[in-house]
Design an enzyme around this catalytic site. Structure first.
Site, PDB file in Angstrom:
ATOM      1  N   HIS A 180       6.626  -1.281  -5.269  1.00  0.00           N
ATOM      2  CA  HIS A 180       6.529  -2.735  -5.059  1.00  0.00           C
ATOM      3  C   HIS A 180       6.789  -3.543  -6.330  1.00  0.00           C
ATOM      4  CE1 HIS A 180       2.660  -2.317  -6.918  1.00  0.00           C
ATOM      5  NE2 HIS A 180       2.181  -1.595  -5.932  1.00  0.00           N
TER       6      HIS A 180
ATOM      7  N   GLY B 260      -1.403   4.480  -2.028  1.00  0.00           N
ATOM      8  CA  GLY B 260      -0.787   4.783  -3.320  1.00  0.00           C
ATOM      9  C   GLY B 260       0.116   3.620  -3.654  1.00  0.00           C
ATOM     10  N   CYS B 261       0.553   3.578  -4.903  1.00  0.00           N
ATOM     11  CA  CYS B 261       1.468   2.512  -5.303  1.00  0.00           C
ATOM     12  C   CYS B 261       2.823   2.731  -4.646  1.00  0.00           C
ATOM     13  CB  CYS B 261       1.652   2.560  -6.812  1.00  0.00           C
ATOM     14  SG  CYS B 261       1.139   1.071  -7.625  1.00  0.00           S
ATOM     15  N   GLN B 262       3.188   3.980  -4.473  1.00  0.00           N
ATOM     16  CA  GLN B 262       4.528   4.334  -4.012  1.00  0.00           C
ATOM     17  C   GLN B 262       4.579   4.627  -2.526  1.00  0.00           C
ATOM     18  OE1 GLN B 262       7.327   4.615  -5.888  1.00  0.00           O
ATOM     19  NE2 GLN B 262       6.486   4.322  -7.912  1.00  0.00           N
TER      20      GLN B 262
ATOM     21  N   SER C 275       1.512   8.184  -8.282  1.00  0.00           N
ATOM     22  CA  SER C 275       0.762   7.227  -7.480  1.00  0.00           C
ATOM     23  C   SER C 275       1.269   7.155  -6.036  1.00  0.00           C
ATOM     24  CB  SER C 275       0.847   5.844  -8.126  1.00  0.00           C
ATOM     25  OG  SER C 275      -0.011   4.968  -7.469  1.00  0.00           O
TER      26      SER C 275
END
Lengths: 148, 416
Positions: free
Chosen positions: B372, A60-62, A128
């Site tokens: 990020h 995931g992005c997170q 995410s």
């Protein structure tokens, strides 16, 4: 996990969901709810280290999630983990609901409990965090293992 | 707070009054008055911008550069007036060097594609820095791959500052372009663009500057920087989403082929051969985001009215206050401690995943960014999964920071 195996083995997916909804109705505010989820995330060893590899990773992005599925006596057994503790706590709930169920039941599960306990934002595509993809993957495992 | 009262921002701005200009800041999130600390992702909009867009659609809308009727002429005049306003905002030499794009991402893609097609050959190099946003990495990777060129990356030190000797060393005979951010979205580092440009120009290499995080916080002067390309997004300077600016030196823009083909960018079209319009229209195919441009004009007016120097001064003080107060959190580690920084406090708390912290702050009505920040290579370099980023704008207050610090302390207690 052990508790889940012994106590909930015979309950259906919806029985377990209703049970969780009832448990969560006892919490006074979001902090109590989150404290419980954080405890779940902290306390449960959810996956064998050997499965925490690239092959089992859902990025995931997170946050990241690892998911492993295998057949156990005609039922799908899920183990999973995450690098974030809240994500891991929600995984513990998802595993409690979907693990040790028949593959067809997993594939067709309607997971309404997440919404009812007020955690649906963690399963939104914009978060995410890997959870939404994990649920999809769990159902796909259900489908695939059903065919076997 | 005895330690911190002496660094509380002074009276550079009347923030209480400014906050009233931003309707969104008075709403609640998860039942609590919102603390909005994610302006680096996108800033909130003042009433004047919202009104300008709505007024445009109510009373002024017609397509631009096309009609002979008065309404279209008026829309064109208003549209082109903003181009001139932007020129002045960044002190570009000529308004024809101001190209309207959708945002920084499109600005960089335009240059990567057009400049790259014309000037990049096999074996050539494009030089970026280790702190670039994905938007200033991926377009270069794409064109480099197509052309057989390679992407070089200038390294940073632990504080998140560019290592200038390395940067200079990486400027080679094969370097065709430098693409660098003015201010890092993840670290807040302000890069010494003027010096970087001097080094690059000494070797005849043009420089593109990603100004997404600089334009909202400081006066940008493209002539003083001597940049060849400078791009910024409207939505980060309190304007609408979907509009942005690419400044390019006429010498380069004239030499580059068009990016998109279509209406507006042509001089003559036959089925055999099309000749292109001059600047800036050559790079503005199709009906532009007219309302977006009008909104951007209102945003620039608003920023200038408050005063860019006052904004920079106030935000610097607020950032110092935030940094000082966050140090109270046990186990905090700041990511990005450059000497020259703007408006971003990125951090981690020992043993705690940024996602968990962000999720709990959300419940407390505090909007920060976690993850990020579209700078994965930078996170890999630090060996971390992401950070929690509080990013400031001039509408933030010390009370916002206080709530952030209390929130982080509470979340840490829950998560430990």
């Amino acid at each position: 996990m052990l508790r889940a195996e012994t106590n909930y083995k015979k309950l259906s997916i919806n029985d377990i969901q209703n049970e969780i909804i009832e448990e969560f109705s006892l919490f006074g505010d979001w902090m109590e709810k989150y404290e419980y989820i954080i405890d779940l995330g902290k306390s449960l060893p959810l996956i064998d280290e050997q499965y925490k590899d690239e092959e089992h990773l859902i990025r995931g992005c997170q946050s990241q999630v690892w998911l492993h599925a295998e057949m156990d006596n005609g039922q799908v057994a899920f183990t999973a983990d995450s690098d974030a503790v809240i994500t891991k706590g929600i995984i513990a709930l998802l595993v409690r609901v979907l693990s040790h169920q028949k593959p067809e039941a997993v594939a067709g599960a309607d997971l309404y409990f997440i919404d009812r306990i007020g955690l649906k934002e963690h399963l939104s595509p914009t978060r995410s965090n890997g959870l939404l993809s994990m649920v999809k993957q769990m159902k796909l495992y259900g489908l695939a293992l059903q065919a076997k | 707070m005895d330690v911190t009262t002496n660094i509380k921002p002074g009276n550079a701005l009347d923030v209480a009054r400014i906050r009233q200009d931003f309707p969104l800041l008075s709403r609640k999130m998860n039942g609590k008055p919102i603390v909005f600390l994610d302006s680096a992702a996108s800033s909130q909009k003042p009433e004047k911008v919202i009104d300008a867009i709505s007024e445009y659609y109510r009373a002024q809308h017609a397509n631009v550069h096309r009609g002979v009727y008065q309404l279209s002429q008026d829309a064109t005049t208003a549209f082109e007036a903003v181009r001139e306003k932007v020129r002045d905002f960044i002190n570009a030499p000529a308004s024809e060097e101001v190209i309207f794009v959708r945002g920084v991402t499109e600005g960089i893609n335009l240059v990567a594609s057009s400049f790259g097609r014309k000037f990049l050959r096999e074996g050539d190099e494009v030089l970026i820095t280790a702190m670039e946003h994905h938007s200033n990495i991926v377009p270069w990777q794409m064109i480099c791959e197509e052309k057989g060129a390679s992407l070089k990356v200038a390294p940073i030190n632990e504080a998140g500052e560019l290592i200038m000797e390395e940067f200079e060393r990486l400027l080679s005979d094969r370097t065709r372009l430098v693409a660098a951010t003015h201010v890092s979205n993840t670290l807040g580092t302000i890069n010494p663009i003027r010096e970087m440009v001097q080094m690059a120009h000494a070797k005849g290499i043009p420089v593109l500057v990603d100004g997404a995080q600089a334009a909202p916080h400081m006066k940008v002067d493209v002539q003083e920087l001597d940049a060849d390309f400078y791009t910024f997004s409207g939505h980060k300077v309190f304007g609408p989403t979907g509009i942005g600016v690419l400044y390019g030196r006429a010498k380069w823009l004239n030499a580059m082929p068009p990016y998109h083909g279509g209406g507006e960018m042509i001089k003559t079209v036959t089925f055999e051969k099309t000749t292109y319009a001059g600047l800036p229209h050559k790079f503005e195919a199709g009906t532009p985001d007219i309302a977006g441009v009008i909104g951007l004009g209102a945003a620039i007016d608003y920023v200038l009215e408050i005063g860019q120097d006052a904004i920079t001064q106030y935000e610097n003080q607020l950032l110092a206050y935030a940094t000082e107060r966050l140090k109270e959190v046990e186990g905090i580690r700041f990511i990005g401690t450059a000497r020259n920084k703007a408006s971003v406090a990125s951090f981690l708390v020992e043993g705690i995943h940024p996602y968990d912290l962000g999720a709990i702050l959300d419940k407390m009505g505090i909007a920060v960014r976690t993850g990020h920040h579209c700078t994965q290579p930078l996170m890999d370099w630090y060996g971390i999964p992401g950070t929690v980023r509080a990013s400031l704008a001039f509408y933030n207050t010390t009370e916002d920071i206080d709530r952030l610090v209390e929130g982080v302390k509470k979340a840490v207690a829950m998560l430990r």
